[in-house]
Design a protein around this motif. Structure first.
Motif, mmCIF file in Angstrom:
data_model
loop_
_atom_site.group_PDB
_atom_site.id
_atom_site.type_symbol
_atom_site.label_atom_id
_atom_site.label_comp_id
_atom_site.label_asym_id
_atom_site.label_seq_id
_atom_site.Cartn_x
_atom_site.Cartn_y
_atom_site.Cartn_z
ATOM 1 N N LEU A 1 0.816 -1.552 -0.033
ATOM 2 C CA LEU A 1 -0.302 -0.382 0.219
ATOM 3 C C LEU A 1 0.900 1.084 0.237
ATOM 4 C CD1 LEU A 1 -2.695 -0.467 2.979
ATOM 5 C CD2 LEU A 1 -2.848 -0.732 -0.129
ATOM 6 N N ASN A 2 2.232 1.108 1.110
ATOM 7 C CA ASN A 2 3.073 2.596 0.762
ATOM 8 C C ASN A 2 3.492 2.749 -0.370
ATOM 9 O OD1 ASN A 2 2.577 2.864 3.863
ATOM 10 N ND2 ASN A 2 4.217 2.326 4.233
ATOM 11 N N ALA A 3 3.830 1.567 -1.095
ATOM 12 C CA ALA A 3 4.198 1.739 -2.334
ATOM 13 C C ALA A 3 3.460 2.337 -3.385
ATOM 14 C CB ALA A 3 5.172 0.506 -2.733
ATOM 15 N N ALA B 1 -0.033 16.260 3.282
ATOM 16 C CA ALA B 1 0.443 15.541 4.821
ATOM 17 C C ALA B 1 0.261 14.364 4.622
ATOM 18 C CB ALA B 1 -0.163 16.225 6.009
ATOM 19 N N THR B 2 1.529 13.465 4.563
ATOM 20 C CA THR B 2 1.248 12.223 4.969
ATOM 21 C C THR B 2 1.468 11.402 6.418
ATOM 22 O OG1 THR B 2 3.590 12.042 4.177
ATOM 23 C CG2 THR B 2 1.986 12.104 2.538
ATOM 24 N N ASP B 3 1.450 9.762 6.510
ATOM 25 C CA ASP B 3 1.450 10.050 8.027
ATOM 26 C C ASP B 3 1.127 7.880 7.054
ATOM 27 O OD1 ASP B 3 1.940 8.400 10.193
ATOM 28 O OD2 ASP B 3 -0.472 9.841 11.354
ATOM 29 N N LEU B 4 2.354 7.795 6.761
ATOM 30 C CA LEU B 4 3.275 6.285 5.934
ATOM 31 C C LEU B 4 3.522 5.434 6.817
ATOM 32 C CD1 LEU B 4 3.106 7.192 2.780
ATOM 33 C CD2 LEU B 4 1.472 6.818 3.809
ATOM 34 N N VAL B 5 2.357 5.083 7.990
ATOM 35 C CA VAL B 5 2.792 3.638 8.514
ATOM 36 C C VAL B 5 4.124 2.156 8.477
ATOM 37 C CG1 VAL B 5 2.570 1.518 10.093
ATOM 38 C CG2 VAL B 5 0.787 3.759 10.284
ATOM 39 N N ARG C 1 -2.684 8.762 5.251
ATOM 40 C CA ARG C 1 -2.405 8.257 6.001
ATOM 41 C C ARG C 1 -2.829 6.693 6.001
ATOM 42 N NH1 ARG C 1 -4.978 11.100 11.227
ATOM 43 N NH2 ARG C 1 -7.366 10.397 11.649
ATOM 44 N N THR C 2 -1.625 6.025 6.528
ATOM 45 C CA THR C 2 -1.649 3.688 6.580
ATOM 46 C C THR C 2 -2.847 3.908 7.865
ATOM 47 O OG1 THR C 2 0.469 3.570 6.720
ATOM 48 C CG2 THR C 2 -0.981 4.112 4.487
ATOM 49 N N GLN C 3 -2.960 2.959 8.292
ATOM 50 C CA GLN C 3 -3.175 2.338 9.718
ATOM 51 C C GLN C 3 -2.396 0.912 9.876
ATOM 52 O OE1 GLN C 3 -7.158 3.388 11.357
ATOM 53 N NE2 GLN C 3 -5.945 5.628 11.702
ATOM 54 N N LEU C 4 -2.467 0.418 11.108
ATOM 55 C CA LEU C 4 -2.373 -1.095 11.220
ATOM 56 C C LEU C 4 -2.276 -1.025 12.430
ATOM 57 C CD1 LEU C 4 -1.032 -3.962 9.525
ATOM 58 C CD2 LEU C 4 1.033 -3.119 10.679
#
Length: 459
Positions: free
Chosen positions: A310-312, A333-337, A374-377
């Protein structure tokens, strides 16, 4: 005695039965008629020493006293036995009462614990709709303690239309003596919740209803799931219909593009006819792209399982749209876990989903704004979530049920096809994911414009 009278007396004798000396004797005498004519009477006397009489009296007195003592002893023994048995029975009764009291207390404590720990609305009301009891969950939900609401009417905690409807049902329960169920919608601030309530009569020993027990539960999530199910069924039907229409359009569209290509080969470039044919070709390819989007929604994936980072995927798309965001004065603004697991899905199709959502956000922020991705896990690492949050203008709540419909758009004519979220929904659900839209007020999205709120996709 000699004169023939009757009487008693005493005298002192000098002897008695060979015993000499002063002996006190008692005498009793009475006349006896011997002959009537001529009248002749004798006197008969009985004499006994006073000591013998006293001894006989004392012996009889002692016997009577002993008999009375035996009777009293028996009475006392019987009374003692009765008292002992009564005390024993009383103690046994007290033990049974204590056991039952403890059992009742435990039952009440268990019931109170169940009622107090239940995350349901539980309360009782009288005929006038005034609260008689209430569990802590209900009181806490309305911002107080149970004691704060006892004796207050329903209208103190529920909106007037809801309270009036409940009061009518409560009166009906009092009249019929039967339970009644109801489901109603209640507005709390900016949110709407659905409540399922059951009104049950509480009766006296005589069978009269003296209170009504109300047990209610928040079924908003259930309602949302039902609406989502209906919406999914509608989209599935529309997808099938769209696929059929797309196939019907593909054949004449192919013919149009084919003949257009032949005409272009025979027409000199730079002429008006050539430009007109290029316009037809361009619009034809645009129609072809629309048809492909429709088909991609309903097409089943026949290849093996594909995995995507997903991040890629996000970074690739952001590299493409970053300049466009700057041109539209949108701060990103990005917040990628880091360390997100690979998810099921074709990377190209997921990038299409992300591009559609970003384009909708850009279209909703006329004059600039903020876009956060942003991504969450979660801890269980069973799924991953991506959120797109923008500062768009928001939308009307009535558009929420239509945001995934094909060709539905709130954009001006010529600026959108209404297929962005329609295709995105098909791609995400095809891989077992979910897509949801929310805005600041009431969890809705402006058609395909995910504005003034959040669009989240979970895989």
């Amino acid at each position: 005695m000699l004169k023939g009278f009757e009487g008693v007396g005493e005298y002192v004798s000098g002897w008695h039965r060979g015993v000499t000396g002063e002996v006190k004797k008692l005498i009793a005498y009475c006349p006896v008629t011997v002959a009537e004519n001529p009248s002749q009477k004798w006197s008969v006397a009985v004499v006994a020493p006073a000591s013998e009489i006293e001894g006989a009296v004392n012996r009889n007195y002692l016997r009577l006293l002993l008999f009375e003592g035996i009777i009293i002893t028996l009475v006392l023994a019987g009374a003692a036995a009765i008292l002992f048995m009564e005390k024993r029975w009383s103690r046994s009764l007290e033990e049974k009462v204590e056991i039952r009291t403890q059992a009742l207390q435990k039952s009440e404590e268990k019931y109170r614990s169940l009622v107090e720990s239940a995350e349901d609305f539980i309360f009782t009301v009288d005929l006038k709709g005034k609260f008689q009891s209430m569990n802590s969950f209900t009181a806490g939900f309305f911002g107080g303690r149970p004691i704060d609401f006892i004796g207050h009417p329903l209208s103190d905690v529920f909106p007037s239309p809801v309270a009036d409807g409940h009061l009518e049902l409560i009166r009906l329960v009092f009249n019929l003596g039967k339970s009644i169920r109801d489901e109603f919608k209640m507005t709390l601030g900016d949110h709407h919740i659905w409540i399922d309530v059951n009104f049950m009569p509480l009766k006296t020993d005589a069978g009269n209803v003296h209170m009504v027990l109300c047990i209610a539960r928040d079924v908003t999530e259930k309602k949302d799931l039902e609406n989502q199910l209906v919406h999914a069924e509608k989209l599935a039907s529309m997808g099938t219909l769209a696929a059929g229409v797309a196939h019907e359009i593909n054949n004449p569209l192919g013919v149009i593009l084919g003949f257009c290509d032949l005409l272009l080969q025979k027409t000199t470039e730079g002429t008006q006819d050539f430009d007109d044919l290029k316009t037809i070709e361009r619009q034809g390819f645009h129609c072809k792209k629309v048809v492909q989007n429709l088909l991609s929604f309903s097409r089943l994936e026949t290849s093996g399982i594909q995995l995507a980072d997903l991040n890629a995927c996000l970074e690739d798309i952001l590299n493409i749209v970053r300049h466009s965001l700057e041109m539209n004065q949108i701060e990103l603004a990005t917040d990628l876990v880091t360390g997100t697991p690979l998810v099921k899905g074709d990377p190209r199709q997921l990038q299409q989903v992300f591009l559609n959502i970003i384009n909708n956000a850009v279209a909703a922020m006329k004059g600039g704004g903020h876009l956060t991705i942003r991504t969450q896990l979660p801890k269980d690492r069973r799924w991953a979530r991506i959120e797109f949050i923008d500062s768009g203008a928001g939308i009307a709540p009535e558009h929420m049920s239509r945001i995934y419909e094909p060709f539905f758009t709130t954009k001006p004519e010529g600026e959108g096809t209404g297929l962005g979220l329609f295709v995105s929904y098909g791609i995400v659900t095809k891989y077992g994911g979910t897509i949801d839209c929310f805005n600041r007020q009431a969890a809705v999205v402006d058609g395909p414009d995910c504005s003034a709120g959040t669009t989240g996709a979970a895989f």
